[in-house]
Design a protein around this motif. Structure first.
Motif, PDB file in Angstrom:
ATOM      1  N   GLU A 190      15.118  90.643 -71.606  1.00 43.38           N
ATOM      2  CA  GLU A 190      14.703  91.875 -72.278  1.00 43.38           C
ATOM      3  C   GLU A 190      14.057  92.793 -71.251  1.00 43.38           C
ATOM      4  OE1 GLU A 190      11.795  93.249 -75.996  1.00 43.38           O
ATOM      5  OE2 GLU A 190      11.919  91.157 -75.358  1.00 43.38           O
ATOM      6  N   SER A 191      14.597  93.986 -71.091  1.00 44.34           N
ATOM      7  CA  SER A 191      14.023  94.929 -70.139  1.00 44.34           C
ATOM      8  C   SER A 191      12.582  95.263 -70.518  1.00 44.34           C
ATOM      9  CB  SER A 191      14.857  96.212 -70.084  1.00 44.34           C
ATOM     10  OG  SER A 191      16.146  95.953 -69.575  1.00 44.34           O
ATOM     11  N   ALA A 192      11.781  95.584 -69.509  1.00 49.22           N
ATOM     12  CA  ALA A 192      10.364  95.851 -69.737  1.00 49.22           C
ATOM     13  C   ALA A 192       9.900  96.989 -68.842  1.00 49.22           C
ATOM     14  CB  ALA A 192       9.538  94.588 -69.456  1.00 49.22           C
ATOM     15  N   VAL A 193       8.759  97.549 -69.181  1.00 52.92           N
ATOM     16  CA  VAL A 193       8.108  98.519 -68.290  1.00 52.92           C
ATOM     17  C   VAL A 193       7.594  97.751 -67.073  1.00 52.92           C
ATOM     18  CG1 VAL A 193       6.194 100.131 -68.034  1.00 52.92           C
ATOM     19  CG2 VAL A 193       7.464 100.034 -70.188  1.00 52.92           C
ATOM     20  N   THR A 194       7.989  98.169 -65.883  1.00 48.66           N
ATOM     21  CA  THR A 194       7.608  97.452 -64.669  1.00 48.66           C
ATOM     22  C   THR A 194       7.022  98.412 -63.644  1.00 48.66           C
ATOM     23  OG1 THR A 194       9.721  97.744 -63.490  1.00 48.66           O
ATOM     24  CG2 THR A 194       9.577  95.915 -65.060  1.00 48.66           C
ATOM     25  N   LEU A 195       6.310  97.840 -62.680  1.00 49.03           N
ATOM     26  CA  LEU A 195       5.838  98.623 -61.541  1.00 49.03           C
ATOM     27  C   LEU A 195       6.986  98.934 -60.581  1.00 49.03           C
ATOM     28  CD1 LEU A 195       2.490  96.772 -60.767  1.00 49.03           C
ATOM     29  CD2 LEU A 195       2.748  99.054 -61.749  1.00 49.03           C
TER      30      LEU A 195
END
Length: 478
Positions: A190-195
């Protein structure tokens, strides 16, 4: 030539309206050598950080970080258990781009020095999980990049192909990486908000007497995006002692669906950083960088002793086979005509047989030893029935009605409702004691619906047969 802290401090007053700079010093933490940086002290005692770009690449990075920090609204920041720098202003230092942000306190720990167990490792895992828990609207609202799992997989595939095309990557590494890209299970996440690529220096710590070091701030938001969570864990290859504890803490803190391939993708992305370095030297026509990257890649190839992509075990059982069967695309199935297309089939042989006359097909369910006698009884019964006036009135002669001409010669009749006549059943019941036979172990007759083998083998065989039959019927019906 590096700019002096005083030159940078002067740019703060231009970038931040109303700022009154009363002091300046070098930036000791987060002092990326790619930037000219300094700390300016304002009249109210606030300390701010200023960084100025040295080339187009660093200028672009400062522009992206400025956008990302502004995307972190007060609501988004309240969801984090640590601080992120606040955007104060953008400016210029000569022709270079400059960014002014708040200065976060804390100390940093090199990747190789992150200790295992409770403390820093656990705090880092929870901090990364906190970033990944941010709502996607933070990124989408700012128009930042978003990559699906398929996009992330394609990006890696293109990177591998480009690196291999240089001729400086060993076949062993190329095969290793391509096998990982081709492993579907690794890319179900599942794609996520990442740095967009955290590293050990992204985390600022403060000592806690009871729990050890805790994360108080996170730096490096310029690559904020929606994408593969593994990009923020790739640096853990340099923190061998703490890697497992960071991953465990991350897994326990995340609210996302389990990601079995997370650790493997993180290793893959870490190895591909060397490929990126190789391509950087190739694209900028820097033979020294290409040679350095090639040496690092050769050392990597010599040092690996395992596979990234999981391999199926040789002893896969019926469950694995059934699972694989379900994933086979239902295409290319050839329709099979099961009608009686044979030279021995003569439609005229069925003339005079009524639609409900089951005797023509013989009894079902009898053993081979009694078939002849039962068939003779059925023949006599059908002959008697043929002379009965009531039966003659109810029967339909296919020839007389002309129904035979309307029949499809390739059609088949459903015989599932046929049963032995009452007389046959009574005769069989009267001799039931004679048919009692001792139980057999190991092998069952097909007439009994049995399959040879142990109970586990029988159960597996039945399950596999049902799955194959369901698959066959599903494909043939399309």
């Amino acid at each position: 030539m590096a700019r002096s802290p005083f030159t940078l401090a002067a740019a703060v007053t231009a970038a931040v309206p109303g700022a009154d700079v009363v002091g300046v010093r070098a930036l000791s933490s987060d002092g990326d050598a790619r930037f000219d940086s300094a700390v300016a002290t304002l009249a109210d005692g606030t300390e701010v950080a200023i960084r100025a770009s040295n080339d187009d690449e660093t200028a672009s990075e400062l522009a992206r970080e400025s956008l990302a920090l502004r995307a972190l609204t007060p609501g988004a920041r309240s969801m984090l258990r640590f601080d992120a720098p606040e955007h104060l202003g953008d400016g210029r230092v000569g022709d270079a781009r400059a960014l002014v942000t708040t200065l976060l306190p804390g100390f940093q720990i090199d990747a190789a020095d992150v200790p295992p167990g409770p403390g820093a490792a656990v705090a880092i895992g929870k901090a990364i999980a906190g970033v990944h828990a941010l709502p996607a609207s933070v990124v989408r609202g700012a128009g930042l990049a978003e990559r699906t799992p398929a996009d992330a997989r394609d990006d890696v595939r293109v990177l591998i192909d480009r690196a291999a095309a240089t001729g400086r990557v060993s076949a062993r590494l190329t095969v290793r990486w391509r096998e990982a890209v081709d492993a579907d299970d690794l890319w179900r996440f599942e794609s996520a908000v990442t740095l967009g690529g955290a590293h050990a220096e992204s985390f600022l710590f403060a000592d806690d007497d009871e729990r050890g070091p805790r994360v108080t701030g996170v730096l490096g938001w310029h690559a904020l995006a929606i994408g593969d969570p593994a990009v923020d864990l790739a640096w853990l290859t340099m923190a061998a002692d703490a890697r497992d504890d960071v991953l465990d803490a991350y897994a326990s803190a995340t609210l996302r669906a389990p990601d079995a391939g997370l650790g493997i993708r993180a290793r893959l992305l870490a190895e591909l950083e060397l490929a990126r370095w190789l391509l950087h030297g190739h694209d900028t026509h820097r033979p020294d960088v290409v040679d350095d990257a090639a040496q690092l890649l050769d050392a990597l190839a010599d040092g690996i002793h395992d596979d990234l992509a999981p391999r199926a075990s040789a002893g896969a059982g019926v469950d694995e086979a059934m699972s694989a069967l379900d994933r086979v695309p239902a295409t290319g199935a050839t329709r099979v005509d099961t009608s009686m297309q044979t030279d021995a089939y003569d439609a005229s042989a069925f003339v005079g047989i009524t639609m409900d006359d089951t005797s023509a097909f013989g009894p079902r369910g009898l053993s081979s030893e009694r078939d002849s006698a039962a068939a003779a009884d059925e023949h006599r019964d059908s002959a008697d029935a043929a002379t009965d006036d009531a039966a003659d009135r109810d029967a339909q002669d296919l020839t007389a009605t002309g129904a035979l001409e309307d029949l499809d010669p390739n059609a088949t009749e459903d015989l599932s409702d046929l049963r032995p006549s009452a007389e046959v059943r009574d005769d069989r019941d009267s001799r039931g004691d004679e048919d009692d036979r001792p139980a057999r172990s190991g092998t069952l007759l097909p007439s009994e619906g049995g399959i040879a083998g142990s109970e586990a083998d029988v159960a597996d065989a039945h399950r596999a047969a049902r799955a194959a039959f369901q698959r066959w019927t599903s494909a043939s019906s399309e």
